[in-house]
Design a protein around this motif. Sequence first.
Motif, PDB file in Angstrom:
ATOM      1  N   GLY A  27      44.744  38.024  26.563  1.00 39.32           N
ATOM      2  CA  GLY A  27      44.180  39.143  27.305  1.00 39.32           C
ATOM      3  C   GLY A  27      42.708  39.376  27.036  1.00 39.32           C
ATOM      4  O   GLY A  27      42.157  40.380  27.483  1.00 39.32           O
ATOM      5  N   ASN A  28      42.052  38.491  26.292  1.00 43.79           N
ATOM      6  CA  ASN A  28      40.654  38.619  25.876  1.00 43.79           C
ATOM      7  C   ASN A  28      40.582  39.468  24.614  1.00 43.79           C
ATOM      8  O   ASN A  28      40.654  40.699  24.667  1.00 43.79           O
ATOM      9  CB  ASN A  28      39.766  39.195  26.984  1.00 43.79           C
ATOM     10  N   ILE A 232      47.373  56.973  33.371  1.00 41.70           N
ATOM     11  CA  ILE A 232      48.264  57.954  33.980  1.00 41.70           C
ATOM     12  C   ILE A 232      49.265  57.239  34.887  1.00 41.70           C
ATOM     13  O   ILE A 232      48.907  56.679  35.925  1.00 41.70           O
ATOM     14  CB  ILE A 232      47.474  58.997  34.802  1.00 41.70           C
ATOM     15  N   LEU A 233      50.521  57.243  34.461  1.00 38.83           N
ATOM     16  CA  LEU A 233      51.606  56.701  35.278  1.00 38.83           C
ATOM     17  C   LEU A 233      52.595  57.829  35.542  1.00 38.83           C
ATOM     18  O   LEU A 233      52.732  58.744  34.717  1.00 38.83           O
ATOM     19  CB  LEU A 233      52.340  55.581  34.541  1.00 38.83           C
ATOM     20  N   LEU A 269      53.701  46.822  32.636  1.00 40.42           N
ATOM     21  CA  LEU A 269      52.499  47.661  32.761  1.00 40.42           C
ATOM     22  C   LEU A 269      51.469  46.987  33.654  1.00 40.42           C
ATOM     23  O   LEU A 269      50.751  47.641  34.415  1.00 40.42           O
ATOM     24  CB  LEU A 269      51.895  47.954  31.385  1.00 40.42           C
ATOM     25  N   GLY A 270      51.405  45.650  33.570  1.00 37.63           N
ATOM     26  CA  GLY A 270      50.504  44.899  34.445  1.00 37.63           C
ATOM     27  C   GLY A 270      50.887  45.077  35.906  1.00 37.63           C
ATOM     28  O   GLY A 270      50.013  45.209  36.776  1.00 37.63           O
ATOM     29  N   LYS A 271      52.197  45.125  36.184  1.00 38.66           N
ATOM     30  CA  LYS A 271      52.662  45.345  37.555  1.00 38.66           C
ATOM     31  C   LYS A 271      52.313  46.745  38.053  1.00 38.66           C
ATOM     32  O   LYS A 271      52.223  46.985  39.253  1.00 38.66           O
ATOM     33  CB  LYS A 271      54.178  45.135  37.638  1.00 38.66           C
ATOM     34  N   GLU A 272      52.119  47.660  37.087  1.00 41.68           N
ATOM     35  CA  GLU A 272      51.728  49.033  37.443  1.00 41.68           C
ATOM     36  C   GLU A 272      50.212  49.159  37.608  1.00 41.68           C
ATOM     37  O   GLU A 272      49.698  50.248  37.844  1.00 41.68           O
ATOM     38  CB  GLU A 272      52.200  50.014  36.365  1.00 41.68           C
ATOM     39  N   GLY A 273      49.509  48.029  37.451  1.00 50.47           N
ATOM     40  CA  GLY A 273      48.062  48.040  37.668  1.00 50.47           C
ATOM     41  C   GLY A 273      47.232  48.258  36.417  1.00 50.47           C
ATOM     42  O   GLY A 273      46.016  48.436  36.498  1.00 50.47           O
ATOM     43  N   ALA A 279      47.272  46.916  28.308  1.00 54.55           N
ATOM     44  CA  ALA A 279      48.731  46.785  28.240  1.00 54.55           C
ATOM     45  C   ALA A 279      49.155  46.207  26.897  1.00 54.55           C
ATOM     46  O   ALA A 279      50.139  46.655  26.287  1.00 54.55           O
ATOM     47  CB  ALA A 279      49.232  45.902  29.381  1.00 54.55           C
ATOM     48  N   ILE A 280      48.409  45.207  26.405  1.00 52.40           N
ATOM     49  CA  ILE A 280      48.704  44.607  25.100  1.00 52.40           C
ATOM     50  C   ILE A 280      48.521  45.643  23.996  1.00 52.40           C
ATOM     51  O   ILE A 280      49.347  45.743  23.083  1.00 52.40           O
ATOM     52  CB  ILE A 280      47.787  43.383  24.851  1.00 52.40           C
TER      53      ILE A 280
END
Length: 318
Positions: A27-28, A232-233, A269-273, A279-280
């Motif tokens: 993820g860098n 914010i989800l 979380l990646g699918k949630e943008g 996310a990591i």
Amino acid sequence: MKGNVKRNIFIAIIFTIIFYIGLAFYGNFDLVILSLQNFKWQYLPIILIIIYATFLLKFIKWHYYLSLVDVHIKFSISFHIFMSSLTMSVTPGKIGDLIKPYMIKEIDGTPISKTVPIVFAERVTEFSSLILIILLGIKIFEMDILIVFFTLTLFLLGLIIVLNKNANRYIIDKLSNFKVMNRYIEAISISLNHSRNLLKIKPFLLMFLLSIVIWLLESFGFYLILLGFSEILPIFNSFFTYLFSVFAGSVAMIPAGLGITDGSITYLLGKEGIKSDVAISIALIARITILWFSLLIGTISLANFNKITNTNNTQKKL
């Protein structure tokens, strides 16, 4: 016992370090470090209090089940035994919880066959409540239900076998044909009887509902981690992301779901943008506040339990 605990923790730490280093580079690495620095650390005490509250609620389940099998030990001893078992959180499917029956036997000589069903009942109510929440989430998000349905089918089949007296008798009869098993037949029979009593309608429903509360509370801790990263989800999306990841790790039967749960959190979380580096970092903080915090509490409690047992042994000798 001490050796097993140290080995489990050491293996889990090494695996986790390797896994997160790999994830961080994926993820860098620099961005992951930066995102961790941006985390609002004032959320951490609140999250830890919430997670500790889930430990207390799980202890209530444990102590309630002890009363159902007519095992009466001091409240403080029961508390230390339960909390000490948190050191075994890194075992596949939490099978390390079987340390609790051994610890009780060490205290008052209660047969393991009498208390092992408690660990089984804990897992049944915990897993069945998790599956219910997951099924609701899958329906809402229109995800593939196959793996959950397959797991639920196997789970229910196993439960039916345990709860059905005729199935129990069949198992006992078959096992009795093997001489090597004859010495264990009585213990197995006792365990099956206690399992049926612990999973009667009233205790099952009470502990099932308590398990739902525990999962929701733990999920709220995860939601606060997201807020700590200013992500914010919708709260249900957050809850489902965490609980489905836990479910995936449980089904994989890898110690504490290491790698599977973390990877699932990052992926969902990646699918949630949410960016991969954030996310990591979220997955890492979630592991620290839930898994590693439990190991810390368990280690402290195990040290206290050892002091108590050493004192009791000294008094007996005197």
